[in-house]
Design a protein around this motif. Structure first.
Motif, PDB file in Angstrom:
ATOM      1  N   PHE A 194       2.574   5.724 -11.636  1.00  0.00           N
ATOM      2  CA  PHE A 194       4.092   4.797 -11.429  1.00  0.00           C
ATOM      3  C   PHE A 194       4.726   5.562 -11.596  1.00  0.00           C
ATOM      4  N   VAL A 195       5.393   6.171 -12.810  1.00  0.00           N
ATOM      5  CA  VAL A 195       7.266   6.486 -12.793  1.00  0.00           C
ATOM      6  C   VAL A 195       6.744   7.732 -11.702  1.00  0.00           C
ATOM      7  N   ASN A 196       5.672   8.631 -12.019  1.00  0.00           N
ATOM      8  CA  ASN A 196       5.604   9.314 -11.007  1.00  0.00           C
ATOM      9  C   ASN A 196       6.004   9.581  -8.976  1.00  0.00           C
ATOM     10  N   CYS A 197       5.776   8.208  -8.931  1.00  0.00           N
ATOM     11  CA  CYS A 197       5.584   7.381  -7.752  1.00  0.00           C
ATOM     12  C   CYS A 197       7.195   7.224  -7.606  1.00  0.00           C
ATOM     13  N   ILE A 198       7.753   6.443  -8.116  1.00  0.00           N
ATOM     14  CA  ILE A 198       9.123   6.127  -8.300  1.00  0.00           C
ATOM     15  C   ILE A 198      10.238   7.161  -8.201  1.00  0.00           C
ATOM     16  N   ILE A 199      10.165   8.029  -9.146  1.00  0.00           N
ATOM     17  CA  ILE A 199      11.049   8.572  -9.306  1.00  0.00           C
ATOM     18  C   ILE A 199      11.911   9.346  -8.128  1.00  0.00           C
ATOM     19  N   ASP A 200      11.449   9.725  -7.395  1.00  0.00           N
ATOM     20  CA  ASP A 200      11.796  10.430  -6.052  1.00  0.00           C
ATOM     21  C   ASP A 200      12.850   9.553  -5.363  1.00  0.00           C
ATOM     22  N   ILE A 201      12.450   7.628  -5.452  1.00  0.00           N
ATOM     23  CA  ILE A 201      13.147   7.428  -3.908  1.00  0.00           C
ATOM     24  C   ILE A 201      14.458   6.981  -4.789  1.00  0.00           C
ATOM     25  N   LYS A 251       0.817  -1.204   0.058  1.00  0.00           N
ATOM     26  CA  LYS A 251       0.047  -0.061  -0.233  1.00  0.00           C
ATOM     27  C   LYS A 251       0.976   1.319   0.208  1.00  0.00           C
ATOM     28  N   CYS A 252       1.027   2.078  -0.890  1.00  0.00           N
ATOM     29  CA  CYS A 252       1.603   3.362  -1.294  1.00  0.00           C
ATOM     30  C   CYS A 252       0.729   4.500  -0.604  1.00  0.00           C
ATOM     31  N   THR A 253       1.318   5.179   0.242  1.00  0.00           N
ATOM     32  CA  THR A 253       0.681   6.366   0.137  1.00  0.00           C
ATOM     33  C   THR A 253       0.656   7.711  -1.204  1.00  0.00           C
ATOM     34  N   LYS A 254       1.650   7.332  -2.239  1.00  0.00           N
ATOM     35  CA  LYS A 254       1.494   8.201  -2.914  1.00  0.00           C
ATOM     36  C   LYS A 254       0.898   8.778  -4.182  1.00  0.00           C
ATOM     37  N   TRP A 286      10.048  -0.840  -2.298  1.00  0.00           N
ATOM     38  CA  TRP A 286       8.960   0.023  -2.720  1.00  0.00           C
ATOM     39  C   TRP A 286       9.215  -0.031  -3.878  1.00  0.00           C
ATOM     40  N   VAL A 287      11.029   0.356  -4.067  1.00  0.00           N
ATOM     41  CA  VAL A 287      10.590   0.512  -5.462  1.00  0.00           C
ATOM     42  C   VAL A 287      10.616  -0.691  -6.324  1.00  0.00           C
ATOM     43  N   GLY A 288      10.995  -2.134  -5.614  1.00  0.00           N
ATOM     44  CA  GLY A 288      10.610  -3.720  -6.158  1.00  0.00           C
ATOM     45  C   GLY A 288       8.548  -4.128  -5.535  1.00  0.00           C
ATOM     46  N   VAL A 289       8.306  -3.067  -4.766  1.00  0.00           N
ATOM     47  CA  VAL A 289       6.553  -3.096  -4.829  1.00  0.00           C
ATOM     48  C   VAL A 289       6.002  -3.331  -6.430  1.00  0.00           C
ATOM     49  N   HIS A 290       6.984  -1.567  -6.135  1.00  0.00           N
ATOM     50  CA  HIS A 290       6.068  -0.699  -7.988  1.00  0.00           C
ATOM     51  C   HIS A 290       6.364  -1.057  -8.926  1.00  0.00           C
ATOM     52  N   CYS A 291       7.932  -1.923  -8.654  1.00  0.00           N
ATOM     53  CA  CYS A 291       8.040  -2.087 -10.408  1.00  0.00           C
ATOM     54  C   CYS A 291       6.978  -3.838 -10.631  1.00  0.00           C
ATOM     55  N   LEU A 292       7.239  -4.528  -9.682  1.00  0.00           N
ATOM     56  CA  LEU A 292       5.952  -5.388  -9.335  1.00  0.00           C
ATOM     57  C   LEU A 292       4.654  -5.024 -10.227  1.00  0.00           C
ATOM     58  N   LEU A 293       4.689  -4.795  -9.427  1.00  0.00           N
ATOM     59  CA  LEU A 293       2.668  -4.261  -9.412  1.00  0.00           C
ATOM     60  C   LEU A 293       2.483  -3.330 -10.525  1.00  0.00           C
ATOM     61  N   TYR A 294       3.533  -2.715 -11.148  1.00  0.00           N
ATOM     62  CA  TYR A 294       3.673  -1.832 -12.831  1.00  0.00           C
ATOM     63  C   TYR A 294       3.639  -2.979 -13.399  1.00  0.00           C
ATOM     64  N   GLY A 295       4.859  -4.982 -14.042  1.00  0.00           N
ATOM     65  CA  GLY A 295       4.891  -5.274 -14.412  1.00  0.00           C
ATOM     66  C   GLY A 295       3.334  -6.063 -14.672  1.00  0.00           C
ATOM     67  N   GLY A 296       2.522  -5.809 -13.019  1.00  0.00           N
ATOM     68  CA  GLY A 296       1.701  -7.038 -13.397  1.00  0.00           C
ATOM     69  C   GLY A 296       0.051  -6.292 -13.851  1.00  0.00           C
TER      70      GLY A 296
END
Ligand SMILES: C[S@@+](CC[C@H](N)C(=O)[O-])C[C@H]1O[C@@H](n2cnc3c(N)ncnc32)[C@H](O)[C@@H]1O
Length: 622
Positions: free
Chosen positions: A525-532, A495-498, A584-594
C-alpha cells in the motif's frame, strides 16, 4: 459515515486523577489452542444478558435492535420505541417486568447524574437474578465481578459513589412502583441494587449502531466479561446484529484464575446466567484475535483508547474501573516507542518542563475545542489549534512548548481540525468551500499517516488505524468527486496497475491472516501511494500556514514536490489527471483501511460494509 463533531473529544488531563490501589484481577480467560493468525474468532456470537439504549437515542432508535427509526411520528415521552412488532414483542414484556418504565417517575423528582441506560440494564439483570436464585454475596453476581468495594469507596470519588447510591435508590423506587408499594417506604440502603449497578459499570460495553455511534450498552455473561484488559491486547471484540447465530463456531478461550487459585467452578450452572437469543435479542458479541496467541496465554481486550499515553490510560481505567493496569506496555522502562511518541514534546532552549506545562497546553486545546463544540465557532478553533501546532505554546517568557506531530494532543488536534474544516466547508462561496475541504482532507490523511507509523510498532492499534484510513479515503474521494466535471468519465477505478490491493480486499472478506501478511500488504500500500502522494499533498495543503510547513518523519509528507497548484485553475478547468491522482489516493486508503477492518472488525462491521458499498455500490454485500 458521519465523522464530524462525533469524533471530536476534549483531551483528559492525566494529572487530575491519582492512580493507586492494588491489582484486583481474579478471573481471566486463556486460549485453549495455539492461535497463529489474526482475525480468528475466539468465541461464537454471544447473546447479551441485558442491554439498553442511551438516553439521547431513546427517541430515535429501536429499543430492541438499536436500528434508527424513521423521523416521524414524534415519539411518546418516557416510553420505548420499536421498529417492528417482533422487536416490540421480544423486548417490551421484559422491559415492563423489570420496572424500568417507572424509573422516570422517581428521576423527575430526584435528578440522576448519569446515564439511565446503566439503570435499565441493572433492572433487567436484577429481574433475571431474582427469577433464578437468591443472592448470597455481593462481590460477584452470577459470576460477574461487581467491584463494588472499590467503586463505592467514597474517599476515592464522592460524586461517583453518590451516583451509584442514587441510581440504586432509583432502581428500588421503580421496583416498588411496579409492585404497588408506596414509595414512602423508600428508606435505608439498597445493597443488592448497588451491587447490580456496580456489575453493570464494571462489565457492560458500549454498542455501536450501523454508522458507528455509541448508542447504548450491553452486558454479556462470563464468557466475555471475564476477559481482562491490557493496553497491548491480543484480542478485540465486534458486534453482530441480533439475528446472527453461532453457526457451529466453538470457544477457543476458557476461564482461568490469575492469582493461582482454582477458577470459580462452573459445576452449578444455575449460578451463571447465560445470554439467551430467544428471550432478549440484542447485539451479539464476538471476540477476535488481533495477535498470535499461545495456548494457555491470557486473552485480553482494551477497555480504553489505546492511542493515549500511559498516564492518560491509567487515569481513564482508574476513574471508570478503579484498577491500575500493570500490563507490559504500562510497566515498560523506558516506555515502548509508541508511548514515547504519544507524549513527546520539546521545550525551547532544551529547558526541562514540569507537568504543569503540559497541563496548560491541554487546557489551551480544550479551550479551542470548546469554541467549536460549545460555541459553534469552528474558525476560532482552527486558528487556535494551528497557532499551537505551528508556533508552539508560549508557556512562560522564552519558554515555548512544541508537541511532536504524534503527541496524543497533536493527534487530538488533527481530529478536531479535520472535523472543524469540514463544517467550515458548508458555505455559499465555492472557492472557500473547496479550500476548507482540502484542509479537512489533509488533516484526516495526516492522522492516518501518523497513526499508521504507530501501528507498525504496535499492532493492537489495528482498529484505530483502519478507522483513520477509511475516514481519510472517504474524504479524499468525496473531494475528488466534488472536482469532477460533467465531461469526466466515471471514477474511481479500484483496479490499480501497480498493486494488488483490490484483489487482497476481495480475497480477505472473512479470512484470518498471519501478521507477516499484514505487513506485506501494508508495504504494498505505502509503496504504491508514495509516488502520487507528494503531488496530492501539495494540492491539499496549499494556502494553509501550518500544513504547508509540516515537517514530519513520514517520507511522502517530507518529499512534497511537483508543480505549484492554482485554485482558480483547478476550479475552472480541472484537467483530470490531478483529480485521478486524488481519487487513486482515496481508493488506496479506503481499500487498505477496509482490509485492516475486515481483520479486526469482521466483514459485517459497519465500516467493512461501508467500504464494500463504495467499492461495489449498493448495500456493500458484493
Ligand atoms: C470485566 S471484569 C474482568 C474480569 C475480572 N477479572 C473478574 O474476575 O471477573 C473487569 C474488572 O477486572 C479487573 N481487571 C481487568 N483488567 C485488569 C488489569 N489489566 N489489571 C487489573 N485489574 C484488571 C478490574 O477489577 C476490572 O474492573
Amino acid at each position: 459515515m458521519d465523522d464530524r463533531k462525533s469524533n471530536v473529544s476534549r483531551p483528559t488531563n492525566p494529572h487530575k486523577q491519582k492512580v493507586g490501589a492494588g491489582d484486583l484481577r481474579n478471573m481471566e480467560m486463556v486460549a485453549t489452542a495455539e492461535i497463529e493468525s489474526i482475525g480468528v474468532n475466539l468465541t461464537p456470537p454471544l447473546s447479551p444478558l441485558a442491554y439498553s439504549l442511551h438516553d439521547s437515542f431513546l427517541p430515535s432508535h429501536c429499543a430492541a435492535c438499536f436500528s434508527p427509526l424513521p423521523p416521524d411520528p414524534p415519539p411518546p415521552l418516557h416510553s420505548l420505541l420499536y421498529c417492528s412488532p417482533s422487536c416490540s414483542s421480544s423486548h417490551s414484556p421484559l422491559h415492563r417486568s423489570s420496572a424500568s418504565h417507572h424509573l422516570h417517575l422517581h428521576l423527575s423528582q430526584n435528578p440522576y447524574d448519569g446515564q439511565t441506560s446503566d439503570l435499565r440494564v441493572a433492572l433487567l439483570l436484577l429481574l433475571q437474578i431474582k427469577r433464578h436464585q437468591p443472592i448470597k454475596q455481593y462481590d460477584r453476581i452470577c459470576g460477574l465481578m461487581s467491584n463494588r468495594r472499590q467503586l463505592l469507596m467514597s474517599n476515592h470519588d464522592v460524586e461517583f459513589s453518590t451516583r451509584i447510591k442514587n441510581g440504586a435508590k432509583a432502581m428500588a423506587a421503580a421496583t416498588m412502583m411496579r409492585d404497588g408499594v408506596p414509595d414512602s417506604n423508600l428508606s435505608g440502603e439498597y445493597m443488592l441494587e448497588e451491587a447490580v449497578l456496580c456489575v453493570v459499570v464494571t462489565n457492560a460495553v458500549e454498542v455501536q449502531d450501523s454508522v458507528g455511534r455509541s448508542v447504548g450498552i450491553s452486558l454479556y455473561d462470563i464468557s466475555f466479561s471475564w476477559i481482562n484488559h491490557s493496553c497491548s491486547p491480543n484480542a478485540c471484540y465486534l458486534f453482530l446484529p441480533p439475528e446472527s447465530h453461532g453457526g457451529g463456531q466453538r470457544f477457543l478461550i476458557s476461564p482461568a484464575s490469575s492469582n493461582g487459585c482454582q477458577p470459580i467452578a462452573f459445576s452449578s450452572n444455575s449460578e451463571f446466567l447465560t445470554g439467551s437469543p430467544e428471550i432478549l435479542g440484542g447485539w451479539r458479541i464476538v471476540v477476535r484475535s488481533i495477535k498470535p496467541i499461545k495456548k494457555g496465554e491470557q486473552v485480553t481486550i482494551a477497555y480504553t483508547d489505546l492511542l493515549q499515553p500511559t498516564e492518560s490510560r491509567q487515569s481513564d481505567l482508574w476513574s471508570k474501573y478503579r484498577f491500575t493496569c500493570c500490563c507490559n506496555r504500562c510497566i515498560a522502562v523506558p516506555p515502548i516507542q509508541i508511548d514515547q511518541r504519544l507524549q513527546e514534546f520539546c521545550a525551547s532552549n532544551g529547558r526541562s518542563l514540569n507537568e504543569v506545562g503540559i497541563e496548560k497546553v491541554t487546557e489551551y486545546i480544550n479551550d479551542a475545542i470548546d469554541d467549536y463544540l460549545s460555541s459553534n465557532d469552528a474558525e476560532s478553533c482552527c486558528k487556535k489549534l494551528e497557532n499551537l501546532l505551528l508556533n508552539g505554546f508560549d508557556y512562560k517568557q522564552n519558554l515555548i512548548i512544541r508537541l511532536h506531530p504524534q503527541h496524543h494532543l497533536s493527534l487530538n488536534a488533527y481530529t478536531t481540525l479535520a472535523s472543524a474544516y469540514k463544517i467550515r466547508s458548508i458555505d455559499e462561496n465555492i472557492l472557500h468551500n473547496l479550500k476548507m475541504k482540502r484542509f479537512s482532507v489533509a488533516y484526516s490523511l495526516l492522522l492516518a499517516v501518523l497513526t499508521h507509523h504507530l501501528f507498525l510498532s504496535e499492532s493492537c492499534l489495528i482498529a484505530s488505524v483502519s478507522n483513520f484510513w477509511i475516514g481519510a479515503g472517504e474524504s479524499v474521494l468525496n473531494l475528488a468527486r466534488d472536482l469532477k466535471s460533467d465531461c469526466d468519465s466515471e471514477f474511481p477505478s479500484f483496479k490499480c496497475t501497480k498493486c494488488g490491493l483490490i484483489d487482497v480486499f476481495e480475497a480477505n472478506f472473512d479470512d484470518d491472516q498471519n501478521p507477516k501478511w499484514v505487513l506485506d500488504v501494508s508495504n504494498e500500500f505505502v509503496n504504491c501511494i508514495i509516488d502520487i502522494m507528494p503531488k496530492v499533498w501539495k494540492f491539499l495543503v496549499h494556502g494553509n500556514g501550518y500544513l504547508e510547513v509540516v515537517k514530519d518523519p513520514i517520507e511522502f509528507i517530507k518529499n512534497v514536490g511537483g508543480r505549484e497548484w492554482d485554485l482558480k485553475e483547478i476550479m475552472e478547468g480541472y484537467e483530470g489527471q490531478e483529480r485521478v491522482e486524488l481519487s487513486w489516493v482515496g481508493v488506496h486508503c479506503l481499500l487498505y483501511g477496509g482490509i485492516l477492518m475486515n481483520i479486526c472488525g469482521g466483514p459485517d462491521s459497519h465500516l467493512s460494509r461501508y467500504v464494500r458499498g463504495v467499492v461495489y455500490g449498493g448495500d456493500g454485500k458484493g
